[in-house]
Structures are given as C-alpha cells and as structure tokens.
Enzyme design. Sequence first.
Site, short mmCIF file in Angstrom:
data_model
loop_
_atom_site.label_atom_id
_atom_site.label_comp_id
_atom_site.label_asym_id
_atom_site.label_seq_id
_atom_site.Cartn_x
_atom_site.Cartn_y
_atom_site.Cartn_z
N HIS A 17 59.27 49.94 34.51
CA HIS A 17 59.37 50.71 33.27
C HIS A 17 58.16 50.43 32.38
O HIS A 17 57.56 51.34 31.80
CB HIS A 17 60.63 50.34 32.48
CG HIS A 17 61.91 50.70 33.13
ND1 HIS A 17 62.96 49.80 33.24
CD2 HIS A 17 62.35 51.85 33.70
CE1 HIS A 17 63.97 50.39 33.85
NE2 HIS A 17 63.63 51.63 34.14
N LYS A 41 78.83 55.66 31.65
CA LYS A 41 78.12 54.74 32.53
C LYS A 41 78.43 53.30 32.14
O LYS A 41 78.34 52.93 30.98
CB LYS A 41 76.60 55.00 32.41
CG LYS A 41 75.78 54.25 33.42
CD LYS A 41 74.32 54.70 33.35
CE LYS A 41 73.51 54.00 34.42
NZ LYS A 41 72.12 54.43 34.41
N ARG A 90 59.17 56.11 41.44
CA ARG A 90 58.84 55.01 42.35
C ARG A 90 58.49 55.50 43.74
O ARG A 90 57.75 54.86 44.45
CB ARG A 90 60.02 54.04 42.45
CG ARG A 90 60.26 53.27 41.17
CD ARG A 90 61.50 52.45 41.28
NE ARG A 90 62.63 53.40 41.38
CZ ARG A 90 63.89 53.07 41.22
NH1 ARG A 90 64.22 51.83 40.99
NH2 ARG A 90 64.84 53.96 41.31
N SER A 128 66.40 48.62 38.01
CA SER A 128 67.31 47.81 37.18
C SER A 128 68.46 47.27 38.03
O SER A 128 68.84 46.11 37.91
CB SER A 128 67.85 48.63 36.01
OG SER A 128 66.81 48.98 35.13
#
Length: 165
Positions: A17, A41, A90, A128
């Site tokens: 990030h 979430k 990514r 993460s």
Amino acid sequence: MTIAVYAGSFDPVTAGHLSVVRQAARLFGHVVVVVAINPAKNTLLSQDERMALVREAVAMHPNVTVAWTQGLIVDYARAIGASVLLRGVRGATDAQFETELAQNNRALAPEISTLFLPAEAHLAEVSSSGLKQRVARGEDVSAFCPPSVAAKLRERLDPSLRSQP
C-alpha cells in the site's frame, strides 16, 4: 491541483500500500488515503486503529492526508473534488478484479478516472490477509509493513504473546 483518492480497508496497511502511496505522492498535488468502512466486512483492527496506523505511515508525505468513509468511494471523491481514483495492483488476479471495479466506478462517475499503480515487484505477494496469517504463525513481517503495524498485529495475533492460562 489534481486530487487523487486511494481507498481500501487497510486492515492493516502494508508496504505494498505504501509503495502505491509513494508513487501517488510524486504524481499528484494531493492524495487522500481513504480508510473504507464496510460494516459487512469483519476487520481485525478498528477504524480508529487503521486510521492511526495509516496516518503514521504516510506522515512523511506533506501532500498526503488520511480520511475515512462508509459510503461509495466515487461519492466521497466527488465531494472533495477528486478527479482520480487510485488502485494498487499486485498481479493478474488483482488486475481482473480492479478492472471490473473501475468499470463500475466509471458507470457511476464517468468524470472520475481510475489509475492502476503496481506495487514494487518484491511486494507483489504482500496482502493484508497474508500479513495477518504470517503474524499468526509467528513469522517476522518487518519487510512487509511498518514497525507500528507489525507490533499491533503481534499484539493481536502472535500466539507467543498471548497470556497462558
């Protein structure tokens, strides 16, 4: 001045990030890192914890600020006059998901462009979720996140730090 918005859950913020933030800080007059709050979430870290960790991690960039929203990112971007949404990528899997998200955002806000920024190659596998899994296994994550993030994750997840009954 072009305002760019970089949104995510940042649960927690990773070196990947931050790679995107560094690139964005060079490209845009003002970058707003938005901690997106999704009540559906499950997050490990609270909104306040995520905000504090991101603020600390981006403090060296004078043109980067941190905010949060619970609504649509395009609505937030419009409200602050942003013309660019930033998305970190990514690899191919991210690219597919992010392209679909960008198309949805374009349908909602055609005046706001989406720009994909890849993280540095050595950070391509850092997520993460993966970071949390590594900490839970007791692995060193210092190469993948700021020290304050590693410490917070160890405090929450490292079995060797949990009190014994």
